[in-house]
Design a protein around this motif. Structure first.
Motif, PDB file in Angstrom:
ATOM      1  N   LYS A 129       0.812  -1.202   0.000  1.00  0.00           N
ATOM      2  CA  LYS A 129       0.000   0.000   0.000  1.00  0.00           C
ATOM      3  C   LYS A 129       0.855   1.265   0.000  1.00  0.00           C
ATOM      4  O   LYS A 129       0.434   2.310  -0.512  1.00  0.00           O
ATOM      5  N   GLY A 148       3.722   1.582  -1.481  1.00  0.00           N
ATOM      6  CA  GLY A 148       4.541   1.673  -2.678  1.00  0.00           C
ATOM      7  C   GLY A 148       5.185   0.348  -3.031  1.00  0.00           C
ATOM      8  O   GLY A 148       5.115  -0.615  -2.257  1.00  0.00           O
ATOM      9  N   SER A 156      -8.343  -6.670 -11.209  1.00  0.00           N
ATOM     10  CA  SER A 156      -8.562  -5.228 -11.061  1.00  0.00           C
ATOM     11  C   SER A 156      -7.835  -4.625  -9.860  1.00  0.00           C
ATOM     12  O   SER A 156      -7.319  -3.496  -9.966  1.00  0.00           O
ATOM     13  N   ARG A 178      -5.289  -1.544 -10.560  1.00  0.00           N
ATOM     14  CA  ARG A 178      -5.521  -0.214  -9.980  1.00  0.00           C
ATOM     15  C   ARG A 178      -4.275   0.289  -9.244  1.00  0.00           C
ATOM     16  O   ARG A 178      -3.890   1.453  -9.402  1.00  0.00           O
ATOM     17  N   ILE A 179      -3.641  -0.592  -8.457  1.00  0.00           N
ATOM     18  CA  ILE A 179      -2.488  -0.128  -7.693  1.00  0.00           C
ATOM     19  C   ILE A 179      -1.289   0.139  -8.611  1.00  0.00           C
ATOM     20  O   ILE A 179      -0.531   1.093  -8.404  1.00  0.00           O
ATOM     21  N   GLU A 235      -1.555   1.197 -11.767  1.00  0.00           N
ATOM     22  CA  GLU A 235      -1.837   2.454 -12.460  1.00  0.00           C
ATOM     23  C   GLU A 235      -1.620   3.657 -11.543  1.00  0.00           C
ATOM     24  O   GLU A 235      -1.172   4.724 -11.986  1.00  0.00           O
ATOM     25  N   SER A 236      -1.900   3.481 -10.255  1.00  0.00           N
ATOM     26  CA  SER A 236      -1.671   4.589  -9.306  1.00  0.00           C
ATOM     27  C   SER A 236      -0.176   4.862  -9.161  1.00  0.00           C
ATOM     28  O   SER A 236       0.242   6.019  -9.018  1.00  0.00           O
ATOM     29  N   TRP A 237       0.628   3.808  -9.190  1.00  0.00           N
ATOM     30  CA  TRP A 237       2.084   3.998  -9.101  1.00  0.00           C
ATOM     31  C   TRP A 237       2.625   4.678 -10.355  1.00  0.00           C
ATOM     32  O   TRP A 237       3.550   5.485 -10.284  1.00  0.00           O
ATOM     33  N   LYS A 279       1.086   6.842 -12.181  1.00  0.00           N
ATOM     34  CA  LYS A 279       0.774   8.268 -12.102  1.00  0.00           C
ATOM     35  C   LYS A 279       1.819   9.030 -11.290  1.00  0.00           C
ATOM     36  O   LYS A 279       2.075  10.211 -11.540  1.00  0.00           O
ATOM     37  N   GLN A 280       2.389   8.332 -10.317  1.00  0.00           N
ATOM     38  CA  GLN A 280       3.408   8.964  -9.484  1.00  0.00           C
ATOM     39  C   GLN A 280       4.808   8.883 -10.107  1.00  0.00           C
ATOM     40  O   GLN A 280       5.693   9.666  -9.760  1.00  0.00           O
ATOM     41  N   GLU A 285       5.819   8.316 -13.932  1.00  0.00           N
ATOM     42  CA  GLU A 285       5.442   8.037 -15.321  1.00  0.00           C
ATOM     43  C   GLU A 285       6.614   7.598 -16.192  1.00  0.00           C
ATOM     44  O   GLU A 285       6.408   7.164 -17.331  1.00  0.00           O
TER      45      GLU A 285
END
Length: 394
Positions: free
Chosen positions: A290, A292, A310, A314-315, A317-319, A321-322, A324
């Protein structure tokens, strides 16, 4: 020689006393030696000189006799020094030949060093040559000879244990290492070899019990690697003998410290994946990361193979964004999406990854996606490009 000097000094003091005494008294004195009907009369000075010459003569005669005997016994220093030089030359010739891979001449040269004092190194070298030639019995013979030298004791024991391991005698190898004294048992080579033997014997609990005491002797990376290997071994043993349910129960009952150890967590998830429990593995991968990506857990995402991935997507894709510019995140996202059947997301992520840095795995996955879409030309092109590259990820 020292005792002779002392004896002569004492004798000289005695003689001086004999000479000076009569002179003080005004009488030179004399010594009378009676031999049957004949007598020999000498002054004290003459007798003293005769006594000194006699002692020196006897000493010289004894030295001459000892030197003569040494010629026949072979212990004379001149000949011994010559033999020692020859043995030393043979020793160096043997090591040079061994380094060059000329084992035959190396063994011949080292065979001439048996009477020399090389602290067992000549026997260790001979054992190494015999080991390289797969002549284990001869290697063991030389190691037994080397073990008689205190400085070579640990080296010969370690080499002996390695030979036993190659020969399939793991228990014998472990017994030899355990026989070493406490100081030798703490050396890095002995500790690593013991750990390897215990692992091959499957004695995971014994290895775990000893690992804490061996921590100082092991580099940090080795300690972490052994912790992971112990965990994998124990989990695999439980799963194979008692099943996945018992494995989960065993995990829940582990001490909190071990359940928070990254090596144990990675080993546990790997065993869940091996047992086909991908949903449970995914839940833990997401829960334990959670904060990282974790270097021990992150690579396991690519092994997930379930329709509903999923939570992992999701996790990931969130990483992204941080971060790229992280090509590894795109590659892993593409792998997870591909395994779950989401070819659209997989292709998008993999194209982004290959654009940043092409690697074999991503290109082969893109080839498989094109093949699924019946685009054989593109699939073949990507496949060839992938084969032309070396693997970039483990």
């Amino acid at each position: 020689m020292r005792w002779l000097v002392i004896a002569l000094a004492v004798l000289a003091a005695f003689i001086v006393t004999l000479i000076v005494g009569p002179m003080i008294l005004g009488d030179k004195g004399y010594v009378l030696i009676s031999l049957g009907n004949k007598g020999i009369e000498m002054t004290i000075i003459s007798f003293s000189l005769f006594l000194i010459i006699g002692i020196v003569g006897i000493y010289g005669l004894l030295r001459l006799i000892m030197w003569t005997l040494s010629l026949f016994t072979g212990s004379h220093k001149w000949f011994g020094a010559l033999g020692e030089r020859k043995r030393r030359r043979a020793f160096y010739d043997g090591l040079h030949a061994m380094a060059a891979g000329d084992f035959e001449n190396a063994q011949k040269a080292l065979g001439k060093t048996t009477n020399g004092d090389f602290e067992g190194v000549n026997y260790l070298a001979s054992a190494q040559i015999a080991f390289a030639n797969s002549d284990f019995d001869k290697a063991r013979y030389f190691l037994d000879q080397a073990s008689d030298f205190s400085n070579a004791k640990v080296s010969s024991t370690v080499m002996h244990a390695r030979i036993d391991m190659v020969d399939g005698k793991l228990e014998s190898a472990l017994e030899k290492l355990n026989a070493l004294d406490e100081k030798a048992s703490e050396s890095k080579q002995v500790v690593q070899l013991k750990a390897q033997i215990l692992a091959e014997l499957g004695q995971w609990q014994t290895l775990q019990n000893n690992l804490g005491a061996w921590r100082k002797a092991l580099p940090k990376d080795d300690y972490t690697a052994w912790s992971a290997r112990i965990a994998k071994g124990k989990f695999a043993e439980i799963a194979s003998k008692q099943g996945a349910v018992e494995l989960k129960s065993y995990w829940d009952n582990l001490p909190r410290k071990l359940r928070h150890d990254d090596a144990y967590r990675a080993a546990y998830i790997q065993q869940l994946l091996d047992q086909g429990m991908h949903a449970d593995a995914q839940q833990l991968l997401v829960e334990w990361q959670k904060r990282g990506p974790n270097h021990a857990l992150f690579p396991l995402f690519s092994q997930l193979n379930i329709p509903d991935s999923s939570p992992s997507l999701r996790i990931l894709e969130s990483w992204i964004k941080q971060d790229e510019e992280n090509v590894e995140l795109y590659s892993t996202l593409g792998q997870v999406a591909f395994n779950s059947g989401d070819d659209v997301l997989a292709e998008k992520a993999l194209l982004k990854a290959t654009k940043m840095k092409a690697n074999k795995e991503d290109l082969l996955l893109l080839s498989a996606i094109s093949e699924r879409n019946h685009d054989t030309a593109t699939a073949l092109k990507l496949y060839k490009e992938g084969l032309a590259l070396h693997p970039q990820r483990v």
